[in-house]
Scaffold this active site. Structure first.
Site: not given
Ligand code: URA
Ligand code: CA
Length: 432
Positions: A82, A161, A168, A183, A187
Site C-alpha cells: 500500500h 471508515d 473528518r 483508517s 482497509k
Molecule cells: N488515507 C486514508 O485512507 N485515510 C486517512 O485517514 C488519510 C489518508
C-alpha cells in the site's frame, strides 16, 4: 453506555476500552450516534491521541463494520502493498507482476484515484478489454491459477471508515496519526492479505510533508498491523519530486512495461526493488533481503516478470500485445514541448503542483464524479540533479487540447533551475 461520557473521557486524556471503542464505531455505522457527537470525539482524539492498544481496537472495530475478504482458499503467504499516495506512482503496476513472477500470490484490491492521476484500476483500464470486476470466487481462482489478480473495491468494505473519513474531512480532523493509521490499516486488513508492505511517502507531493511525520505515521501503522496479527513493515520514500518520468494513466502503463523490461527510470526501479524485496522476504521466499533482491532482478533479466504481466493482462480480458506494442495504448492528439528558460541544473520539481498540472489536462479527477482522460499527462524529460540548456525540453505535454498555456505556466512556476543541485535520497528509512 452514553456517547457523551466517552467524549468526556477522551477529552480528559483517558484511555477508552475496546468495548467503548466498539460502541462508538458500531453506533456511528448504524446511524445511532449523530455526526456532532462523533466529530467532538474525533477532535478529542486529535488533541489527546490514542494508546497503541486503542489504535489496534479502533482499527479492528472498523474492519468489523463491514465485509472482509476471505483469501484462505489461496495457497501461500498473501502479501499486499500500500502506498500513502504520490505523484506518478507507478509501483503497483510493476510490483504486482514482478512479485507474482516469483510464485508469490498477489490478490490485490485497488482503488480509482482522486487527484493528480487515476489509481491503479484506472491505469489498468487504459489496456483495451481489461476488466476489474470479478466475483470473489473468480478472484480467488484467478490468483490460484496465475498468482495475480487486481480488482476494484467491491462489496461493503469498512463502511465505518468511509463515514468517519468524510466527517473528518469537514471537521479539521484528517491530520491525526491515530485516525489516519487506523483508517488505512482497516482497509488493508479487511482486504485479507497475511502480510503488508507500506510505502509511506514524504515530501511536497505527499500527505506527510516531513520525514519525521512520515516516520510517525509509518510506526503507527506497523504497530497496528503487527498487533492484530498481520506482518507489517514500512519503507519511507521520497516524494519531493514525481516518481519516474510519466504522470498520466496510459503513460504510466508504458513506463511500467519499460521497468519490467529493465529499461525504466532509475528511481522507479530502485523503489520497486526496495518494496519488492520486503514483499518477497515477508512471503518467506527468501532468507535474506539480499537474496530477495537477487531473485527480483533475475525475473526482470530473464523476462519472466514481463511474461507474467502479459499473462495477467490476458487473464483479465485485456489485450497483452500492448506490452510489445505500447503504441496501442490510448494516445493524446497533441505533444507539446515545454522548453527551459535558462541553462542550469534542475533543483526542484514540486511534485503536487506538477501532479495538478497533469490533472488540468484531464489525467486525474478533481471530484469523485469527474471523468478521466487515460491518454493525457506529462513526461518529465529531466529530474532533480540533471543539467539542462535554455531551450531544451523540460517536459513533454500529452494533451487532447491544443491550448495549454495554463499547464505550461504551472510547469514553469514549479520547476526551479539553479547552478547546483543533487538528486534527493529515495529511501529515507525502513520501519518494522
Ligand atoms: N488515507 C486514508 O485512507 N485515510 C486517512 O485517514 C488519510 C489518508
Ligand atoms: Ca511515473
Amino acid at each position: 453506555m452514553r456517547m457523551v461520557d466517552l467524549i468526556e473521557k477522551k477529552r480528559d486524556g483517558k484511555e477508552l476500552t475496546a468495548e467503548e471503542i466498539n460502541f462508538i464505531i458500531e453506533g456511528y455505522t448504524k446511524d445511532q450516534i449523530p455526526d456532532y457527537q462523533v466529530s467532538a470525539w474525533t477532535m478529542a482524539v486529535f488533541f489527546r491521541d490514542m494508546t497503541e492498544r486503542e489504535r489496534a481496537d479502533l482499527t479492528m472495530a472498523m474492519v468489523h463494520s463491514g465485509d472482509t475478504i476471505d483469501l484462505s482458499e489461496i495457497k501461500g503467504v498473501k502479501v499486499d502493498k500500500h502506498s500513502t499516495g504520490g505523484v506518478g506512482d507507478t509501483t503497483t503496476l510493476v510490483l504486482a507482476p514482478l512479485v507474482a513472477a516469483l510464485d508469490i500470490p498477489i490478490a490485490k484490491m485497488s482503488g480509482r484515484g482522486l487527484g493528480h492521476t487515476g489509481g491503479t484500476i484506472d491505469k489498468l483500464e487504459a489496456i483495451e478489454g481489461f476488466h476489474v470486476e470479478l466475483s470473489n470466487e473468480q478472484f480467488v481462482d484467478q490468483v490460484n491459477r496465475h498468482k495475480i489478480a487486481v480488482i476494484g473495491q467491491s462489496g461493503n468494505l469498512t463502511p465505518a471508515d468511509k463515514k468517519l473519513y468524510a466527517l473528518r474531512d469537514v471537521t479539521g480532523t484528517v491530520n491525526s496519526i491515530p485516525l489516519i493509521a487506523s483508517s488505512i490499516m482497516s482497509k488493508k486488513i479487511a482486504a485479507g492479505s497475511d502480510a503488508i508492505v507500506l510505502d509511506v511517502k514524504t515530501g511536497a507531493g505527499a500527505f506527510m510533508k516531513t520525514a519525521e511525520e512520515a516516520k510517525q505515521l509509518a510506526e503507527a501503522m506497523v504497530q497496528i498491523g503487527n498487533n492484530v496479527g498481520r506482518k507489517t513493515m514500512a519503507v519511507i520514500s521520497d516524494m519531493s519530486q514525481p516518481l519516474g518520468y510519466a504522470i498520466g494513466n496510459a503513460l504510466e502503463v508504458k513506463e511500467a512495461i519499460e521497468t519490467l523490461q529493465g529499461k525504466g527510470p532509475k528511481d522507479l526501479e530502485e523503489l520497486c526493488l526496495a518494496l519488492g524485496r520486503q514483499m518477497v522476504f515477508l512471503a518467506k521466499k527468501a532468507t535474506s533481503l539480499e537474496e530477495a533482491e537477487q531473485m527480483l532482478k533475475e525475473v526482470i533479466h530473464n523476462g519472466k516478470a514481463l511474461e507474467k504481466f502479459k499473462e495477467f493482462i490476458a487473464s483479465q480480458g485485456g489485450d497483452p500485445s500492448v506490452v510489445d506494442h505500447p503504441e496501442k495504448l490510448p494516445q493524446a492528439a497533441y505533444r507539446i514541448e515545454v522548453p527551459a528558460k535558462t541553462d542550469g541544473i534542475v533543483a526542484e520539481i514540486v511534485a503536487d503542483e506538477i501532479g495538478t498540472a497533469a490533472m488540468l489536462l484531464g489525467a486525474g479527477r478533481a471530484t469523485k464524479d469527474s471523468s478521466i482522460d487515460l491518454a493525457v499527462g506529462l513526461m518529465l524529460n529531466k529530474k532533480i540533479g540533471d543539467s539542462i540548456k535554455a531551450g531544451e525540453s523540460l517536459v513533454t505535454i500529452h494533451a487532447n487540447r491544443d491550448q495549454v498555456a495554463d499547464v505550461v505556466e504551472k510547469i514553469h512556476s514549479n520547476i526551479r533551475i539553479t547552478d547546483h543541485a543533487v538528486a534527493p535520497v529515495l529511501v529515507h528509512d525502513i520501519v518494522r
